[in-house]
Design a protein around this motif. Structure first.
Motif, short mmCIF file in Angstrom:
data_model
loop_
_atom_site.label_atom_id
_atom_site.label_comp_id
_atom_site.label_asym_id
_atom_site.label_seq_id
_atom_site.Cartn_x
_atom_site.Cartn_y
_atom_site.Cartn_z
N LEU A 151 63.59 39.95 40.57
CA LEU A 151 63.38 38.81 39.62
C LEU A 151 64.63 37.74 39.97
N SER A 152 64.18 36.46 39.57
CA SER A 152 65.24 35.64 39.57
C SER A 152 66.37 35.86 38.75
N SER A 153 67.60 35.06 39.13
CA SER A 153 68.73 35.62 38.14
C SER A 153 68.55 34.77 36.78
N GLU A 154 68.06 33.89 36.53
CA GLU A 154 67.61 33.20 35.34
C GLU A 154 66.85 33.90 34.72
N LEU A 155 65.69 34.38 35.20
CA LEU A 155 64.78 35.08 34.60
C LEU A 155 65.19 36.61 33.93
#
Length: 280
Positions: A151-155
């Protein structure tokens, strides 16, 4: 814009705005806002033009932030009705910013817990709370499975934040099952920070209302970004009750204790839970 460099000092979770880069500089038409960590972008539903005196359009920007979060919450809450149909909860949260996703899940948890109490009180199902406990465990399991993927760090931060609050909500339901609580008026339920969608004077749509014990307030819709939340312990619950009851009596609260125990962070976390800008 020079003011854009200082916006982070005016708002708790805002770093800067996204401007429409058309025509000569300085650009004045904002399309959305970036969180303080820079990882989350929230688009405005309509363009916002920075014009006139800076003190006036910064106030207008605050109103724009509030209206954007209100509209996002309306859409997110409406979409929660499809959790068990078209879009499950662990993928539904992709469509909304972290603050909105978390608030919508807390509103749904409050509604579903209240529904379980109603079934117990009306004699509809003696195992209503046990069944809901299994639902909460299943939802946490789905999020845990997802957070293990790429996953992306934001998600990832968003999902971990929701898991953090979900675990507390699961523990609350588990306690109700263990003590066989069947009264929605009991202190064990009233002492929890609960969120409802209610009609507010001069508002065309329902807005979020927070309640704990006999204290009630409207959610403030201050954008806090994708900053994560503290783990909620029984001591955190007691701090929340003490601080909110002090507000209920038009008084102040000052948590006391040794250094490094989380007094300031707990107070700030309560502010985030209420969408309120806390200045330290």
């Amino acid at each position: 814009m020079k003011v854009d460099e200082q916006i982070a000092n005016c708002f708790d979770g805002l770093r800067n705005l996204e401007f429409k880069k058309v025509g000569p500089e300085p650009y004045k038409t904002a399309l959305g806002m970036y969180s303080k960590d820079g990882g989350e972008y929230v688009p405005f539903l309509t363009e916002f033009v920075c014009q006139g005196s800076v003190e006036n359009y910064l106030c207008d920007l605050e109103l724009k932030m509030i209206s954007t979060l209100k509209d996002n919450l309306d859409m997110a809450k409406e979409a929660t009705e499809e959790w068990d149909l078209a879009k499950p909860r662990h993928t539904w949260l992709d469509d909304y910013n972290a603050q909105t996703s978390l608030l919508a899940t807390q509103i749904v948890w409050t509604e579903e817990t209240q529904r379980a109490f109603e079934e117990l009180e009306n004699g509809g199902s003696e195992s209503a709370m046990k069944e809901y406990y299994l639902v909460t465990v299943s939802r946490i399991g789905n999020l845990i499975e997802r957070v293990r993927t790429d996953l992306s760090s934001e998600l990832r931060i968003k999902i971990i934040t929701i898991i953090t609050i979900d675990v507390h909500e699961r523990d609350v339901i588990e306690k109700f099952v263990q003590i066989k609580l069947a009264d929605s008026g009991a202190f064990a339920w009233a002492s929890q920070l609960r969120f409802y969608m209610e009609s507010k004077p001069k508002e065309t749509k329902k807005v979020c209302q927070a309640r704990i014990c006999d204290w009630t307030t409207w959610y403030n819709y201050e954008y806090v970004g994708n900053c994560g939340r503290l783990v909620i312990t029984p001591l955190t619950d007691r701090c929340y009750i003490t601080l909110t009851q002090a507000l209920n009596l038009s008084m102040g609260g000052a948590p006391a204790g040794p250094a490094g125990t989380g007094k300031t962070e707990t107070t700030k976390d309560l502010g985030r839970a209420l969408g309120l800008h806390v200045v330290v």
